[in-house]
Design a protein around this motif. Structure first.
Motif, PDB file in Angstrom:
ATOM      1  N   LEU A 153      30.473  36.237  22.042  1.00  0.00           N
ATOM      2  CA  LEU A 153      31.109  35.882  22.076  1.00  0.00           C
ATOM      3  C   LEU A 153      31.153  34.779  23.252  1.00  0.00           C
ATOM      4  CD1 LEU A 153      34.104  35.001  21.903  1.00  0.00           C
ATOM      5  CD2 LEU A 153      34.688  37.339  23.120  1.00  0.00           C
ATOM      6  N   VAL A 185      29.771  31.289  22.230  1.00  0.00           N
ATOM      7  CA  VAL A 185      30.838  30.833  21.778  1.00  0.00           C
ATOM      8  C   VAL A 185      31.611  29.948  22.809  1.00  0.00           C
ATOM      9  CG1 VAL A 185      33.140  30.479  20.551  1.00  0.00           C
ATOM     10  CG2 VAL A 185      31.541  32.047  19.603  1.00  0.00           C
ATOM     11  N   ALA A 186      31.740  31.054  24.133  1.00  0.00           N
ATOM     12  CA  ALA A 186      32.524  30.206  25.145  1.00  0.00           C
ATOM     13  C   ALA A 186      31.220  29.143  25.850  1.00  0.00           C
ATOM     14  CB  ALA A 186      32.413  31.202  25.955  1.00  0.00           C
ATOM     15  N   THR A 239      29.010  27.634  24.219  1.00  0.00           N
ATOM     16  CA  THR A 239      28.592  25.640  23.558  1.00  0.00           C
ATOM     17  C   THR A 239      29.688  25.408  23.788  1.00  0.00           C
ATOM     18  OG1 THR A 239      28.755  27.003  21.270  1.00  0.00           O
ATOM     19  CG2 THR A 239      26.935  27.081  22.374  1.00  0.00           C
ATOM     20  N   SER A 240      31.027  26.063  23.624  1.00  0.00           N
ATOM     21  CA  SER A 240      32.358  25.485  23.180  1.00  0.00           C
ATOM     22  C   SER A 240      32.606  24.314  23.624  1.00  0.00           C
ATOM     23  CB  SER A 240      33.574  25.826  22.571  1.00  0.00           C
ATOM     24  OG  SER A 240      33.365  27.162  22.997  1.00  0.00           O
ATOM     25  N   LEU A 248      41.033  23.476  32.986  1.00  0.00           N
ATOM     26  CA  LEU A 248      39.263  23.623  33.287  1.00  0.00           C
ATOM     27  C   LEU A 248      38.366  22.852  34.324  1.00  0.00           C
ATOM     28  CD1 LEU A 248      38.729  23.642  29.479  1.00  0.00           C
ATOM     29  CD2 LEU A 248      38.499  25.377  30.542  1.00  0.00           C
ATOM     30  N   LEU A 264      32.887  31.108  32.397  1.00  0.00           N
ATOM     31  CA  LEU A 264      33.230  30.588  31.327  1.00  0.00           C
ATOM     32  C   LEU A 264      34.669  31.524  30.901  1.00  0.00           C
ATOM     33  CD1 LEU A 264      29.748  30.388  29.134  1.00  0.00           C
ATOM     34  CD2 LEU A 264      31.495  28.727  30.306  1.00  0.00           C
ATOM     35  N   ASP A 265      35.063  31.973  32.207  1.00  0.00           N
ATOM     36  CA  ASP A 265      36.462  32.658  31.366  1.00  0.00           C
ATOM     37  C   ASP A 265      36.409  34.509  30.201  1.00  0.00           C
ATOM     38  OD1 ASP A 265      37.712  32.001  33.625  1.00  0.00           O
ATOM     39  OD2 ASP A 265      38.031  29.468  32.287  1.00  0.00           O
ATOM     40  N   GLY A 279      36.396  39.085  30.353  1.00  0.00           N
ATOM     41  CA  GLY A 279      37.528  39.894  30.500  1.00  0.00           C
ATOM     42  C   GLY A 279      36.813  40.317  28.885  1.00  0.00           C
ATOM     43  N   ALA A 280      37.187  39.245  27.759  1.00  0.00           N
ATOM     44  CA  ALA A 280      37.333  39.425  26.921  1.00  0.00           C
ATOM     45  C   ALA A 280      35.694  40.036  25.825  1.00  0.00           C
ATOM     46  CB  ALA A 280      37.843  38.389  25.812  1.00  0.00           C
TER      47      ALA A 280
END
Lengths: 587, 587
Positions: A148, A151-152, A154-155, A173, A260-261, A264-265
């Motif tokens: 994850l 994902v954060a 690269t996106s 952002l 990258l915020d 937490g996730a």
């Protein structure tokens, strides 16, 4: 049915034993767990709510804390996990309240050539298929948390390339300016997938990511796994996850998961994974299984939380260090015990006559090839010479203040004279020694070892660290090199010198513990040198920094974070009995 | 605490409701499950041993089988899952023994912008964090099984490139001659990772794999997931997994997972995953959750095994089809029911006044943007015109022989006149209709719907398939196009023509069911066309063949098997309360 390791495969023994295994409810009750604390995952494994247990038993004194390490092994391994399980069973035979603590195996070796790590012969942890096939999902959780972050990353790189500052600001952002040539983190998958070692991603059009080089590691090499092993609680885990450096920006500043915020996730994936898993030996003693970090870039030990829980529930707790005494025990001693605050009573140093011969001069055995004939004939000279390595490893343990106990793990080709010789050398050195036949006989074969360990536990360890965290980094590396490895000194290559300078200038980072990368096949940094190499200098090529797990990692050996799948791997022989749902062919 | 969806976020409602949720032991007891059949995963979810249940209850008649589908939706969705949960709760309010059957959500949308799929308002399935974060690990199992095939494929290609025939033969391997330009399978990960859509792998040296193009799909698009949804038992699953075509060889022959000797090990990962998962509504009715295959290249329905189990345990079973009636219900009808042998009693067609207006001519709403003002004002003309789509979807259901029930899912902007008009149109068409307020009021708001469904269940469905499997492929595609979509006919592009010829020549493959790829945002193949498009021809560009899941897949729409993560995704707002371990911010 008579269980005979000389005639049955390990998985056949496991499955026979599973017919009589305890339900996890019974096991939990025997351990004094409340219903709320025991979180079953099916009827035969459970997670333990670590927080409830530690709160309920916070005033109860800890059990005895017993580490299992080994001499410098041959490439075949000397049976450390099997000995750990054997010792647990041996203590069980002696009527003790004992708990084993081991690591969770990776799917990579399980499906490749090494196999699972559930012990062997009559010293195994069950149920084997659960153990080998992801257990309660902790490694998957690590994988999902880790990926994850990718994902954060690269996106975000893609969206920053596609949008101007104003558009980014509208979405809340700020521009992170990640340098595509300084992305540190890769993706993870829990298999040996050499095809994913070096890859190029983000090909296709504007909507298909940002084109750059990338890589995959095996999941257990993830920094999230390293964190799971050292976290003291969920709060600590959350904080460490937020400190993982995923890349550097174009000005050289670190970019973290928190930037990258996504921290937490990521932690959300780990909420269940933080609880240790409960299994059992084939003789019914509880075994906790939790975390399985790499033994080079991480500590190679099961988790701190697992040991915390076990020490509250058991009178004797047996825990394992990956690799040999110079690497595994040193990290147990100076990293794990420092972070946990726990003090080991005893460390069992596992040896085999085979490994002693190898250190004494016999030809080095190779996995997958027949064992050289020299190992099937008595040779007291090699054994005696090889004991230098054993005594060196015993001395490493002594330096920590823990009490060493030597365990000779029996092999059918051992001769009486060889075993006598090792006993004599150990006794002369003032160290307890036991000859153990747990592979063939289970706990019954390990009572001598159990007795020696219980006896050693009566001594009071005078625990001390090898170094303090406020000592300069080079001083600490040199202490490890000289006092643990037996090197004359350390030389640093320019990248290592440079990194150490940066680290020493950073008041937070300079105080992190040292986590060495070095071969475990020699006390030196050259895997070909056996025995106790003399007159050599440790070469530190580079120094890595893992801010999340919190390690300074001097690199004095090869790091391959993605093993390869061989041409005739284990998965070819694994299948499922579709009537019973039992998995065949695991080992 | 009063649960008020107008003031609380969905996850806040879920967490309040979780304070009073039943343990899974209580839930299992209420359902009549034996202790052996209920495999708890923690205290609030469980797996159900499908095999034991189906054996024990093999002579018990099935409950009523109720499908939930929808009219052609707006891009916002019309609340199919929420209605399903509402209906389960409504039947619960009426004192019925009811079980809901839904799909497991993918981590991709959960962490991106769509969010989880646990229902909404006062119609939700709990515990939400388990549901959203991998549940008992089935998707991870799919991912591991799938990626193990890719490990086998890529390492085999590498070893065949590095070794001669003799060396391969020594290892028990024959040369498969895989064509690197005809590798069909990609890797999977359960996130929206556009950066992995188009990649190059196997870079580096001779030991780092075989250099070639590759790709990642989202895990739920895996053929292993498609198989999990349609397998009738473990034996069926094992056989289907072995038929997956991973690539073609240099002579054009398919190479399967069985050829790679990996199908057994893949199945080993799936042994637990085959058991459906047990959860509950916020009002305490049981909900099974199992499988979540893509709705285009696969059936987009929860699993057959899940429905089998539910129908033995419940008097009313409510199950969902992904997408709208033309795609989701058609696949439920002609694929799922054919493979399962089950016959649906009722299909609920979910509509909203909003979607009816959209079909009648109102501007199309866009996700993430304010709803156009036209949707907040009464407009009977649009609603009336839009009912053409509704009646078309009702007629699709009627063609199957299942009894349709229309459910208008209440939205606060609906006017009394609008609802009256839809009721009148439905009544004139001879179809039951209910106005349902389950989002705001839970089961209490869904009793009208529950009553209508129970009433419809008293009729005996005259179930029939749209086509038989021995009809020519083109005939079958044309029946779907004309009788379900309302097209004038079908045209085939050359690749489709060619593939159909190959298929028709293969006595096994030609009899596989048809699994269409088409947009769900229009009855036609053009998502911009609303209402009931007339005078159009379905364009089939290509035909894919999935031998494992067993589908012939005509492609008449876009297939994107790896969604992208947006610039402001959900993971930015997800975190963990480190004191309680509760996950905040899921939706």
């Amino acid at each position: 049915m008579q269980l005979d390791p000389t005639k049955m495969k390990d998985w056949e023994i496991a499955y026979e034993a599973e017919k009589n295994m305890k339900t996890v409810y019974q096991l939990g009750e025997e351990m004094g767990l409340t219903k709320e604390e025991l979180l079953p995952y099916g009827h035969y494994v459970a997670k333990i709510d670590y927080k409830r247990v530690l709160e309920r038993l916070k005033d109860k004194p800890n059990g005895k804390y017993i580490n299992v390490t080994a001499i410098t092994p041959t490439p075949l391994g000397e049976g450390k996990t099997t000995t750990l399980i054997g010792l647990v069973q041996g203590l069980g035979k002696r009527g003790q309240n004992v708990i084993g603590c081991i690591r969770q195996p990776s799917g990579g070796p399980t499906f490749n050539i090494k196999g699972s790590a559930a012990g062997g012969g009559l010293s195994q942890v069950i149920p084997l298929d659960k153990f080998s096939l992801g257990l309660t999902g902790d490694i998957n959780a690590v994988m999902n948390a880790h990926n994850l972050a990718m994902v954060a990353l690269t996106s975000r790189m893609q969206h920053e390339a596609n949008y101007d500052d104003e558009t980014l600001a509208k979405k809340g952002l700020r521009r992170l300016n990640i340098d595509p040539k300084r992305v540190e983190m890769g993706w993870v998958i829990d298999f040996c997938a050499q095809a994913l070692r070096h890859i190029v991603i983000g090909l296709g059009g504007k909507n298909d990511g940002y084109p750059m080089e990338s890589k995959f590691w095996i999941a257990v090499a993830s920094e999230v796994m390293a964190i799971l092993a050292v976290a003291r609680d969920l709060k600590d885990l959350r904080e460490r996850i937020g400190k993982i450096v995923v890349a550097f920006d174009k000005f050289g500043n670190p970019v973290t998961t928190e930037d990258l915020d996504v921290a937490g996730a990521m932690t959300a994936w780990m909420v269940e994974a933080i609880n240790p898993n409960l299994m059992q030996t084939i003789e019914g003693q509880p075994v906790l299984v939790h975390a399985g970090p790499f033994a080079n870039i991480a500590i190679g030990q099961n988790s701190i939380i697992e040991d915390y829980v076990a020490l509250k529930l058991g009178d004797y707790v047996v825990t394992e260090s990956g690799f040999a005494a110079d690497i595994g025990f040193e990290k147990f001693w100076n990293i794990k015990c420092r972070l946990s605050g726990l003090i080991p009573n005893v460390s069992v140093v596992v040896a085999t006559i085979r490994a002693l011969k190898c250190h004494g001069g016999a030809p080095i055995p190779r996995p997958g090839q027949p064992i050289p004939k020299e190992y099937l004939e008595e040779n007291l000279e090699w054994v005696e010479k090889g004991c230098e390595n054993l005594l060196h490893c015993v001395n490493i343990v002594k330096k920590s203040g823990a009490i060493p106990v030597v365990c000779i793990n029996k092999f059918y080709a051992d001769t009486e004279n060889e075993v006598k010789l090792v006993r004599k050398i150990c006794e002369e050195a003032g160290v307890r020694v036991a000859y153990s036949d747990h592979w063939l006989k289970g706990g019954e074969g390990a009572v001598e070892l159990a007795d020696a360990v219980m006896d050693a536990c009566r001594e009071t360890p005078q625990f001390r660290f090898l170094y303090e965290l406020d000592e300069p980094i080079k001083t600490r590396i040199e202490k490890i090199a000289k006092e643990v490895y037996g090197a004359d000194g350390v030389i640093y290559m320019p990248p290592a010198e440079e990194k150490i300078k940066i680290l020493e200038a950073n008041p937070e980072l300079r105080k992190l513990p040292i986590c060495m990368v070095k071969t475990h096949l020699s006390l030196s940094d050259d895997p070909a040198k056996k025995g106790v190499p003399k007159g050599w200098t440790l070469r530190v090529r580079d120094v890595l920094i893992f801010r999340g797990s919190g390690f300074i990692v001097p690199v004095a050996g090869d790091i391959n974070l993605m093993p390869g799948t061989a041409s005739d791997p284990a998965y070819r022989r694994i299948d499922v009995d579709v009537e019973t749902g039992k998995v065949k062919g695991l080992f």
